[in-house]
Structures are given as structure tokens and as C-alpha cells.
Write a protein that holds these residues in place. Structure first.
Motif, PDB file in Angstrom:
ATOM      1  N   ARG A 269       1.097  -1.099  -0.136  1.00  0.00           N
ATOM      2  CA  ARG A 269       0.011  -0.004  -0.169  1.00  0.00           C
ATOM      3  C   ARG A 269       0.917   1.255   0.067  1.00  0.00           C
ATOM      4  NH1 ARG A 269      -2.951   3.362   3.203  1.00  0.00           N
ATOM      5  NH2 ARG A 269      -2.245   2.556   5.310  1.00  0.00           N
ATOM      6  N   PHE A 270       2.120   1.200   0.695  1.00  0.00           N
ATOM      7  CA  PHE A 270       2.849   2.425   0.654  1.00  0.00           C
ATOM      8  C   PHE A 270       3.423   2.357  -0.885  1.00  0.00           C
ATOM      9  CE2 PHE A 270       4.814  -1.283   2.464  1.00  0.00           C
ATOM     10  CZ  PHE A 270       5.993  -1.474   1.517  1.00  0.00           C
ATOM     11  N   ILE A 271       3.612   3.892  -1.357  1.00  0.00           N
ATOM     12  CA  ILE A 271       3.881   4.029  -2.769  1.00  0.00           C
ATOM     13  C   ILE A 271       5.488   4.057  -2.962  1.00  0.00           C
ATOM     14  CG2 ILE A 271       3.627   5.350  -4.663  1.00  0.00           C
ATOM     15  CD1 ILE A 271       1.145   4.085  -3.781  1.00  0.00           C
ATOM     16  N   THR A 272       5.818   3.418  -3.700  1.00  0.00           N
ATOM     17  CA  THR A 272       7.324   3.428  -4.168  1.00  0.00           C
ATOM     18  C   THR A 272       7.528   3.653  -5.500  1.00  0.00           C
ATOM     19  OG1 THR A 272       7.470   0.993  -4.624  1.00  0.00           O
ATOM     20  CG2 THR A 272       7.561   1.419  -2.366  1.00  0.00           C
ATOM     21  N   PRO A 273       8.574   3.711  -6.105  1.00  0.00           N
ATOM     22  CA  PRO A 273       9.024   3.950  -7.541  1.00  0.00           C
ATOM     23  C   PRO A 273       8.724   2.889  -8.134  1.00  0.00           C
ATOM     24  CG  PRO A 273      10.957   4.778  -6.033  1.00  0.00           C
ATOM     25  CD  PRO A 273       9.964   3.989  -5.184  1.00  0.00           C
ATOM     26  N   ILE A 274       8.792   1.584  -7.825  1.00  0.00           N
ATOM     27  CA  ILE A 274       8.382   0.585  -8.618  1.00  0.00           C
ATOM     28  C   ILE A 274       6.911   0.482  -8.843  1.00  0.00           C
ATOM     29  CG2 ILE A 274      10.193  -0.776  -7.351  1.00  0.00           C
ATOM     30  CD1 ILE A 274       7.868  -2.418  -6.182  1.00  0.00           C
ATOM     31  N   ARG A 301      -7.570   9.387  -3.947  1.00  0.00           N
ATOM     32  CA  ARG A 301      -6.136   9.868  -4.105  1.00  0.00           C
ATOM     33  C   ARG A 301      -5.434   8.700  -5.233  1.00  0.00           C
ATOM     34  NH1 ARG A 301      -3.353  10.209   1.518  1.00  0.00           N
ATOM     35  NH2 ARG A 301      -1.912  11.049   0.591  1.00  0.00           N
ATOM     36  N   MET A 302      -5.951   7.347  -4.880  1.00  0.00           N
ATOM     37  CA  MET A 302      -5.349   6.451  -5.846  1.00  0.00           C
ATOM     38  C   MET A 302      -5.919   6.584  -7.261  1.00  0.00           C
ATOM     39  SD  MET A 302      -3.236   4.791  -4.170  1.00  0.00           S
ATOM     40  CE  MET A 302      -2.859   3.514  -5.210  1.00  0.00           C
ATOM     41  N   GLN A 303      -7.183   6.923  -7.596  1.00  0.00           N
ATOM     42  CA  GLN A 303      -7.607   7.304  -8.968  1.00  0.00           C
ATOM     43  C   GLN A 303      -6.885   8.265  -9.491  1.00  0.00           C
ATOM     44  OE1 GLN A 303     -11.802   7.920  -7.491  1.00  0.00           O
ATOM     45  NE2 GLN A 303     -12.533   6.529  -9.073  1.00  0.00           N
ATOM     46  N   THR A 304      -6.520   9.397  -8.848  1.00  0.00           N
ATOM     47  CA  THR A 304      -5.557  10.434  -9.300  1.00  0.00           C
ATOM     48  C   THR A 304      -4.360   9.856  -9.842  1.00  0.00           C
ATOM     49  OG1 THR A 304      -6.734  11.914  -7.839  1.00  0.00           O
ATOM     50  CG2 THR A 304      -4.613  12.602  -8.911  1.00  0.00           C
ATOM     51  N   LEU A 305      -3.781   8.979  -9.024  1.00  0.00           N
ATOM     52  CA  LEU A 305      -2.500   8.412  -9.349  1.00  0.00           C
ATOM     53  C   LEU A 305      -2.386   7.622 -10.562  1.00  0.00           C
ATOM     54  CD1 LEU A 305       0.417   7.511  -8.410  1.00  0.00           C
ATOM     55  CD2 LEU A 305      -0.494   5.626  -7.328  1.00  0.00           C
ATOM     56  N   LEU A 306      -3.556   6.865 -10.836  1.00  0.00           N
ATOM     57  CA  LEU A 306      -3.787   6.123 -11.838  1.00  0.00           C
ATOM     58  C   LEU A 306      -3.765   6.519 -13.135  1.00  0.00           C
ATOM     59  CD1 LEU A 306      -5.830   3.306 -10.065  1.00  0.00           C
ATOM     60  CD2 LEU A 306      -3.626   2.870 -11.059  1.00  0.00           C
ATOM     61  N   ARG A 307      -4.933   7.923 -12.862  1.00  0.00           N
ATOM     62  CA  ARG A 307      -5.097   8.743 -14.244  1.00  0.00           C
ATOM     63  C   ARG A 307      -3.730   9.192 -14.739  1.00  0.00           C
ATOM     64  NH1 ARG A 307     -10.057  10.137 -11.597  1.00  0.00           N
ATOM     65  NH2 ARG A 307      -8.988  11.944 -10.407  1.00  0.00           N
ATOM     66  N   GLU A 308      -2.762   9.623 -13.779  1.00  0.00           N
ATOM     67  CA  GLU A 308      -1.700  10.399 -14.048  1.00  0.00           C
ATOM     68  C   GLU A 308      -0.625   9.225 -14.582  1.00  0.00           C
ATOM     69  OE1 GLU A 308      -0.645  12.547 -10.599  1.00  0.00           O
ATOM     70  OE2 GLU A 308      -1.968  14.130 -11.255  1.00  0.00           O
TER      71      GLU A 308
END
Length: 399
Positions: A269-274, A301-308
């Protein structure tokens, strides 16, 4: 009549492809592309973009280029970027990949990942002319590679790993398709634990020595659960920080996609470069959501991450089987806030979960008649479609 209109619309869409979009940054290549466009007296509008993410966003918004030129010489994850470009651009978009390495193996990898052609910089005029004049579309984009499904949880304890293990088991054992299950939580992952297996050191070795990654290395590093299911996990020492080169993940996923029809990735769940590499490769992302206030915030927030970061992926929102004070937001209110209905629900079933944990088995195997098992099978239909055998039975004649 409707079919004719549909064919006509599809044809019109193909004719609408205009323009050459180039993502290059060295002057020699820019001059060469501009020179060929002028020499051919093409009507195409040549445009330059700074990043692939921006280009894919514009394609999503309606831009429909005929040719996409991408300089991958400095990319940490060229295979993932090519896959993303092919997934978003469609099968008839011509994609020219540029690099600095002249190697037959690399060329084949680029073609398999979705490139129409791969050229060493600066590209020759004759090669560019052939590509720009060519009237045929690019490849299918799959190149025979398997598909990646990424699993993410918006909160801890929502059952993301349980769902990933269950889906991998159904694909491998029920559908008999070669499936790889990868646990990228190197310190605290529980994929191997849930399948009563020793994670070994294969995953850490692969990520520490990406130059060693090939089909033979992967075969030795993976844990065999059955003839159709393999897992790749780790149990790194808690005091041992893992610094992972994103290029290693890119190479690893590519080799796995060459060997398996499905690659299920359980992401921490923690976001990393991978995450960027995995998500940009995934054709589907399963986001397991908790209907709490914090869960709602993190779903958005995760939806925004995936869109970008992963515009090519198909997002599936799954309602986790939360209960009591972990489901404080109403379902309709939650869906309205995130702007999307849930694609599926996975029940809270402590009895079935306990049976699976005690047996060291995937939940659909330990409790095949449970509500959770039925829901997982339905989720697989949404992810992978109806099995061919089921379709045949459905349309079989009664004699």
C-alpha cells in the motif's frame, strides 16, 4: 444495418489518424524528423511533446496521431512505456522506438512490447521515410505477451492479498492458464504464507541483479504451487533496506509476461518508485476499497495516481468485506464521491478465511461453496471474460 454503421464508424476513425508526435530531446534527431517530413511534403502536423505521460493524456482527450516517435534511450523502464503507449494508442498507431543500443535481442524485445520499429539514433532518412509513408498500422501490441493485473488496497487489512491469491488460483487451477503471482512487499508480504510456501530468495536476487534475469533464472527463482501456478516472493530481513532499480522491475515483468498468460502483482500500500512501472504495465488494476472516511479519501487519491501514471489501465473498484466501524460511509454516498460504482463486492467471511489460513490454501480451494468464492469467480469473469468452455456449453445444441 447496425453492423454496417459500426464498420463505417470504425473505418472513419482509422482515417482520422493524422499527425506525427515526437518525444525526443536531442537536436540531431529533431532535425532529421523535421527534414523527412518536409521532403515527403506530408500534410501531417508535426508536434513535439516533453513526456510520454503528457502524450497519452492528450490521446485520451481526443488527439489521434498516425505516428508516435519515442526516444527511450534514457528511460528506466522502456518495455513498460512501450506497452503503455500501445495500450492507449491502439493497434493501428505506428510507434517508432529510438535508442542508442544496437542489439538484435533489444530490437526483438521492443517489437514484442508493441513497437512498430526500433531504430538507433539518429535514425536514417530512408528508415524514417519508410515508416512515415507506410500505410499499414502497427502490430497488435500484445506481441504474444501475457497480461498484468495489479492489486492495490486503499487501506491496510482490506483483504487485497487474499483477493490476489484467490484470483491467481482460479485463473491457474479452474481455467488452467499459466499464472504467475508476484508479491512486491519484500519485507512483510504474505502471499507465500497464504499458500504454505517458503518464499525463498529468488525475488530479491532478481531485483538486485537485473542483468541475470532471463527465462532460466526466473524458472529457478519461482516457487511451484502447481503445474499452472508459480509464485515469486521474498522475506527480506526487516533491518535490510531494499533499494530497487525500476529497470529491474521492468525486465522482470517482461520476462514473466513471456512465460505466463497472467501475471498477478500484489503491490504494497505504501507507494514506491516500482509502482509506476507495474501500474504502467498493467492492463487492469484492482483497487480494494474500504468504506470508511479514510478509505474514501485514499480511493480518490489512488484514482488520481492511476489517471496520471497509468492512463492505459482499466480500473476496477472492489468493495471489501469491511464491517462495523470500518464501513461507516454508505455505499451510494461512497460511489457518488468517487464518481464510479463498485465493479464487485467481496464479502466479509471470517469462517472461510479461517479455513483457508489453517489449510494454507487459496480461499476458493479451502471454501469452494462460500459466498466469497462465488464472488471471486464472478470477479474473474469481469477481469478475464467468460471461459471458452463455458461459452461452448451455453450455445451447445441439446442433442
Amino acid at each position: 444495418m447496425a453492423a454496417a454503421v459500426e464498420r463505417s464508424t470504425a473505418t472513419a476513425r482509422k482515417r482520422d489518424r493524422v499527425g506525427v508526435v515526437a518525444i525526443v530531446h536531442d537536436q540531431a534527431t529533431l532535425d532529421r524528423i523535421q527534414g523527412v517530413i518536409r521532403e515527403l511534403q506530408l500534410d501531417d502536423e508535426l508536434s513535439f511533446e516533453a513526456t510520454l505521460d503528457e502524450t497519452l493524456r492528450r490521446i485520451h482527450e481526443g488527439q489521434n496521431p498516425r505516428v508516435l516517435v519515442i526516444d527511450l534511450s534514457e528511460s528506466p523502464a522502456p518495455i513498460s512505456e512501450l506497452s503503455a503507449a500501445r495500450a492507449v494508442g491502439g493497434s493501428d498507431l505506428k510507434i517508432l522506438a529510438l535508442g542508442t543500443v544496437n542489439d538484435v535481442g533489444l530490437y526483438r524485445d521492443m517489437i514484442a512490447a508493441g513497437a512498430t520499429d526500433y531504430l538507433v539514433k539518429p535514425p536514417g532518412r530512408e528508415q524514417l521515410t519508410t515508416l512515415f509513408e507506410k500505410n499499414t498500422g502497427g502490430g497488435s501490441g500484445s506481441g504474444g505477451l501475457g497480461q498484468v493485473i495489479a492489486f492495490l488496497g486503499t487501506r491496510g487489512g482490506v483483504g487485497t492479498t487474499t483477493a490476489a491469491v484467490a484470483c491467481a488460483w482460479v485463473l491457474a487451477e479452474d481455467r488452467k492458464q499459466r499464472t504467475a503471482l508476484v508479491d512486491l512487499d519484500l519485507h512483510f508480504g504474505t502471499v507465500a504464507l497464504k499458500l504454505d510456501s517458503d518464499p525463498g530468495n529468488g525475488l530479491c536476487e532478481a531485483l538486485e541483479q537485473p542483468s541475470r534475469i532471463d527465462s532460466l533464472f526466473i524458472e529457478r527463482a519461482m516457487i511451484k504451487v502447481s503445474e499452472t501456478l508459480r509464485i515469486l516472493a521474498a522475506e527480506a530481513a526487516v533491518a535490510d533496506p531494499q533499494v530497487i532499480d525500476t529497470g529491474a522491475i521492468d525486465v522482470l515483468l517482461y520476462e514473466l509476461r513471456r512465460k505466463f498468460a497472467w501475471v498477478i502483482v500484489d503491490l504494497p500500500r505504501f507507494i514506491t518508485p516500482i509502482h509506476r512501472v507495474v501500474l504502467s504495465t498493467a492492463s487492469r488494476t484492482v483497487l480494494v476499497c474500504e468504506r470508511s472516511l479514510a478509505g474514501l479519501r485514499d480511493t480518490i487519491r489512488m484514482q488520481t495516481l492511476l489517471r496520471e501514471q497509468a492512463p492505459q489501465t482499466r480500473l476496477m473498484l472492489i468493495e471489501s468485506g469491511s464491517h462495523g466501524d470500518r464501513a461507516t460511509v454508505g455505499k451510494s454516498e461512497f460511489e457518488k464521491a468517487v464518481g464510479k460504482p463498485f465493479d464487485a463486492t467481496l464479502s466479509y467471511d471470517p469462517k472461510a478465511a479461517g479455513a483457508a489460513a489453517n489449510a494454507g490454501q487459496a480461499l476458493p480451494m479451502a471454501a469452494p461453496r462460500s459466498a466469497y468464492s462465488r464472488e471471486i469467480h464472478q470477479l474473474i469473469v469481469n477481469l478475464a471474460g467468460t471461459p471458452v468452455e463455458a461459452k461452448k456449453r451455453r450455445f451447445a445444441l441439446p442433442w
